[in-house]
Design a protein around this motif. Structure first.
Motif, PDB file in Angstrom:
ATOM      1  N   ILE A 129       0.844  -1.184   0.000  1.00  0.00           N
ATOM      2  CA  ILE A 129       0.000   0.000   0.000  1.00  0.00           C
ATOM      3  C   ILE A 129       0.881   1.236   0.000  1.00  0.00           C
ATOM      4  O   ILE A 129       1.817   1.340   0.788  1.00  0.00           O
ATOM      5  CB  ILE A 129      -0.929   0.034   1.239  1.00  0.00           C
ATOM      6  CG1 ILE A 129      -1.721  -1.275   1.335  1.00  0.00           C
ATOM      7  CG2 ILE A 129      -1.879   1.222   1.178  1.00  0.00           C
ATOM      8  CD1 ILE A 129      -1.174  -2.257   2.331  1.00  0.00           C
ATOM      9  N   GLY A 140      -8.799   6.325  -4.335  1.00  0.00           N
ATOM     10  CA  GLY A 140      -8.234   5.002  -4.148  1.00  0.00           C
ATOM     11  C   GLY A 140      -7.938   4.388  -5.507  1.00  0.00           C
ATOM     12  O   GLY A 140      -8.770   4.477  -6.424  1.00  0.00           O
ATOM     13  N   GLU A 142      -6.760   0.787  -7.192  1.00  0.00           N
ATOM     14  CA  GLU A 142      -6.600  -0.634  -6.888  1.00  0.00           C
ATOM     15  C   GLU A 142      -6.074  -1.391  -8.098  1.00  0.00           C
ATOM     16  O   GLU A 142      -6.568  -1.218  -9.222  1.00  0.00           O
ATOM     17  CB  GLU A 142      -7.935  -1.237  -6.457  1.00  0.00           C
ATOM     18  CG  GLU A 142      -8.469  -0.625  -5.160  1.00  0.00           C
ATOM     19  CD  GLU A 142      -9.835  -1.146  -4.769  1.00  0.00           C
ATOM     20  OE1 GLU A 142     -10.258  -0.891  -3.626  1.00  0.00           O
ATOM     21  OE2 GLU A 142     -10.501  -1.804  -5.607  1.00  0.00           O
ATOM     22  N   PRO A 144      -5.716  -5.243  -8.691  1.00  0.00           N
ATOM     23  CA  PRO A 144      -5.925  -6.587  -8.147  1.00  0.00           C
ATOM     24  C   PRO A 144      -5.164  -7.694  -8.855  1.00  0.00           C
ATOM     25  O   PRO A 144      -4.980  -8.778  -8.291  1.00  0.00           O
ATOM     26  CB  PRO A 144      -7.431  -6.793  -8.300  1.00  0.00           C
ATOM     27  CG  PRO A 144      -7.809  -5.948  -9.458  1.00  0.00           C
ATOM     28  CD  PRO A 144      -6.895  -4.754  -9.422  1.00  0.00           C
ATOM     29  N   VAL A 169      -3.243   0.609  -3.873  1.00  0.00           N
ATOM     30  CA  VAL A 169      -3.234  -0.728  -3.286  1.00  0.00           C
ATOM     31  C   VAL A 169      -2.914  -1.726  -4.398  1.00  0.00           C
ATOM     32  O   VAL A 169      -3.688  -1.878  -5.348  1.00  0.00           O
ATOM     33  CB  VAL A 169      -4.594  -1.082  -2.642  1.00  0.00           C
ATOM     34  CG1 VAL A 169      -4.525  -2.451  -1.973  1.00  0.00           C
ATOM     35  CG2 VAL A 169      -5.005  -0.011  -1.636  1.00  0.00           C
ATOM     36  N   PHE A 193      -6.849  -7.199   0.678  1.00  0.00           N
ATOM     37  CA  PHE A 193      -7.246  -6.323  -0.423  1.00  0.00           C
ATOM     38  C   PHE A 193      -8.702  -5.877  -0.260  1.00  0.00           C
ATOM     39  O   PHE A 193      -9.022  -4.685  -0.372  1.00  0.00           O
ATOM     40  CB  PHE A 193      -7.057  -7.066  -1.746  1.00  0.00           C
ATOM     41  CG  PHE A 193      -7.117  -6.193  -2.972  1.00  0.00           C
ATOM     42  CD1 PHE A 193      -5.964  -5.632  -3.498  1.00  0.00           C
ATOM     43  CD2 PHE A 193      -8.323  -5.963  -3.620  1.00  0.00           C
ATOM     44  CE1 PHE A 193      -6.003  -4.847  -4.645  1.00  0.00           C
ATOM     45  CE2 PHE A 193      -8.375  -5.175  -4.758  1.00  0.00           C
ATOM     46  CZ  PHE A 193      -7.223  -4.613  -5.276  1.00  0.00           C
ATOM     47  N   GLU A 194      -9.588  -6.830   0.017  1.00  0.00           N
ATOM     48  CA  GLU A 194     -11.004  -6.493   0.182  1.00  0.00           C
ATOM     49  C   GLU A 194     -11.224  -5.614   1.409  1.00  0.00           C
ATOM     50  O   GLU A 194     -12.005  -4.650   1.375  1.00  0.00           O
ATOM     51  CB  GLU A 194     -11.841  -7.773   0.291  1.00  0.00           C
ATOM     52  CG  GLU A 194     -13.309  -7.551   0.646  1.00  0.00           C
ATOM     53  CD  GLU A 194     -14.109  -6.800  -0.401  1.00  0.00           C
ATOM     54  OE1 GLU A 194     -15.202  -6.316  -0.061  1.00  0.00           O
ATOM     55  OE2 GLU A 194     -13.653  -6.683  -1.571  1.00  0.00           O
ATOM     56  N   HIS A 197     -10.314  -2.162   0.550  1.00  0.00           N
ATOM     57  CA  HIS A 197     -11.346  -1.578  -0.303  1.00  0.00           C
ATOM     58  C   HIS A 197     -12.528  -1.100   0.549  1.00  0.00           C
ATOM     59  O   HIS A 197     -13.015   0.030   0.370  1.00  0.00           O
ATOM     60  CB  HIS A 197     -11.829  -2.601  -1.335  1.00  0.00           C
ATOM     61  CG  HIS A 197     -12.982  -2.104  -2.148  1.00  0.00           C
ATOM     62  ND1 HIS A 197     -12.836  -1.184  -3.157  1.00  0.00           N
ATOM     63  CD2 HIS A 197     -14.321  -2.373  -2.080  1.00  0.00           C
ATOM     64  CE1 HIS A 197     -14.025  -0.913  -3.681  1.00  0.00           C
ATOM     65  NE2 HIS A 197     -14.935  -1.626  -3.040  1.00  0.00           N
ATOM     66  N   VAL A 207     -13.019   5.188  -5.787  1.00  0.00           N
ATOM     67  CA  VAL A 207     -12.047   4.146  -6.138  1.00  0.00           C
ATOM     68  C   VAL A 207     -12.063   3.894  -7.643  1.00  0.00           C
ATOM     69  O   VAL A 207     -13.129   3.778  -8.257  1.00  0.00           O
ATOM     70  CB  VAL A 207     -12.358   2.832  -5.393  1.00  0.00           C
ATOM     71  CG1 VAL A 207     -11.446   1.700  -5.882  1.00  0.00           C
ATOM     72  CG2 VAL A 207     -12.205   3.021  -3.882  1.00  0.00           C
ATOM     73  N   GLN A 209     -10.473   0.988 -10.133  1.00  0.00           N
ATOM     74  CA  GLN A 209      -9.796  -0.311 -10.150  1.00  0.00           C
ATOM     75  C   GLN A 209      -9.333  -0.607 -11.571  1.00  0.00           C
ATOM     76  O   GLN A 209     -10.117  -0.537 -12.522  1.00  0.00           O
ATOM     77  CB  GLN A 209     -10.720  -1.421  -9.646  1.00  0.00           C
ATOM     78  CG  GLN A 209      -9.984  -2.735  -9.432  1.00  0.00           C
ATOM     79  CD  GLN A 209     -10.866  -3.797  -8.773  1.00  0.00           C
ATOM     80  OE1 GLN A 209     -11.336  -4.714  -9.453  1.00  0.00           O
ATOM     81  NE2 GLN A 209     -11.091  -3.691  -7.474  1.00  0.00           N
ATOM     82  N   GLN A 268     -15.294  -6.289  -5.274  1.00  0.00           N
ATOM     83  CA  GLN A 268     -15.201  -4.888  -4.848  1.00  0.00           C
ATOM     84  C   GLN A 268     -16.283  -4.049  -5.521  1.00  0.00           C
ATOM     85  O   GLN A 268     -16.876  -3.161  -4.890  1.00  0.00           O
ATOM     86  CB  GLN A 268     -13.814  -4.322  -5.165  1.00  0.00           C
ATOM     87  CG  GLN A 268     -12.705  -4.849  -4.282  1.00  0.00           C
ATOM     88  CD  GLN A 268     -12.139  -6.172  -4.761  1.00  0.00           C
ATOM     89  OE1 GLN A 268     -11.939  -6.361  -5.974  1.00  0.00           O
ATOM     90  NE2 GLN A 268     -11.860  -7.092  -3.857  1.00  0.00           N
TER      91      GLN A 268
END
Length: 309
Positions: A129, A140, A142, A144, A169, A193-194, A197, A207, A209, A268
């Motif tokens: 992070i 945010g 992300e 994944p 992240v 991770f979740e 989120h 966010v 992603q 997410q």
């Protein structure tokens, strides 16, 4: 002669005094309490190279261990304290589960950020992070599927660099590092991770992603933009419009459908939809991800202006 002896004695006395003063100064503690000047300089690093190296070390065969609830909670609590501007309070909480917090400066932007990362000897795959400290959290970001969606992690860093106040992240394992999709951060919930989120969503941080698709999956599109199960949202529609205005071909599932790339099963996205949170799922073609200037263009568009979100 007497005068010379007196001068010699005086010289010896002065030299002795200098030695005593020097010894006293040597023995005195060097710390000066909480003076600002005593704060160690943050380490300087090229964040893009660091994250690329981190992702390239991942394996599709191994590198993921399921975290316990206590471990997940500790990491989430540590991140929360950093977001609350209390990084020193995060150190012990994170250390208890083998995580460290470091203050760094990205050499590309000269901005300071906090990095929270796994310090365990063997990779556990729980992620890394980065929290930009130049502003309060406003976005945010992300990633994944680092390495599996090649250069999605690079796009994440480039967006982070263009959006002060971002929280980046990056998942810590290849999506196929464990059986039954338990290492696939976009399709399982018992993960660090979740939890991160959900923390961002609770704090009402928008966010984005980032994912990647093979060119042949959607040959007529450079980018696919979705809000998840509801497909469209004001933020998703604005992002799609800005990308189109930049000359990119955008598939919009609320208009034409984009089978397999709509994020309707993304966990997410589902959580964000339930919470009526601001979430944009962005799939980027391999051609765009492979091209640094094209990635930069996408990152610039997604960063937008400060008031766009």
């Amino acid at each position: 002669m007497k005068k010379l002896r007196s001068t010699a004695r005086a010289s010896v006395a002065i030299a002795g005094a200098i030695v005593v003063v020097g010894l006293v100064l040597y023995l005195l503690p060097t710390g000066t309490g909480n003076r600002k000047d005593d704060k160690p300089e943050p380490g300087r690093t090229d964040l893009l190279s660091q994250v690329q190296q981190f992702s390239q070390g991942m394996s599709a065969e191994m590198g993921y261990t399921r975290p316990t609830q206590a471990e997940r909670t500790a990491i989430s609590t540590g991140v929360q304290r950093v977001l609350d501007n209390a990084p020193n309070e995060a150190k012990d909480v994170l250390a208890a589960v083998g995580y460290t917090i470091s203050e760094r400066v990205d050499t590309a932007t000269q901005r300071t950020y906090h990095e929270i990362s796994d310090n365990a000897g063997n990779p556990r795959g729980w992620g890394r992070i980065m929290i930009d400290t130049s502003e309060s959290a406003r976005l945010g970001i992300e990633v994944p599927h680092p390495k599996a969606d090649q250069d999605s992690e690079s796009l994440g860093v480039e967006l982070f660099r263009k959006a002060p106040g971002s929280v980046l992240v990056v998942a810590g394992a290849h999506r196929r590092a464990a059986e039954n999709r338990v290492a696939d951060m976009a399709h399982t919930t018992a993960t660090v991770f979740e939890d991160l989120h959900e923390l961002l969503v609770r704090r009402r941080v928008p966010v984005v992603q980032l994912h990647g698709f093979q060119n042949e999956t959607a040959p007529d599109s450079d980018v696919v933009v979705s809000a998840g199960p509801s497909l469209s949202s004001p933020s998703a529609e604005r992002a799609a419009q800005r990308l189109e205005s930049a000359g990119l071909s955008v598939c919009k599932p609320w208009v034409t459908g984009c089978p397999g790339l709509e994020a309707t099963t993304n966990v997410q996205a589902r959580y964000s939809d339930e919470q009526k949170a601001d979430f944009v799922h962005v799939e980027v073609s391999r051609d765009i991800r492979d091209n640094p200037s094209a990635r930069d263009q996408v990152a610039s568009v997604l960063a937008g202006k400060k008031g766009d979100r």
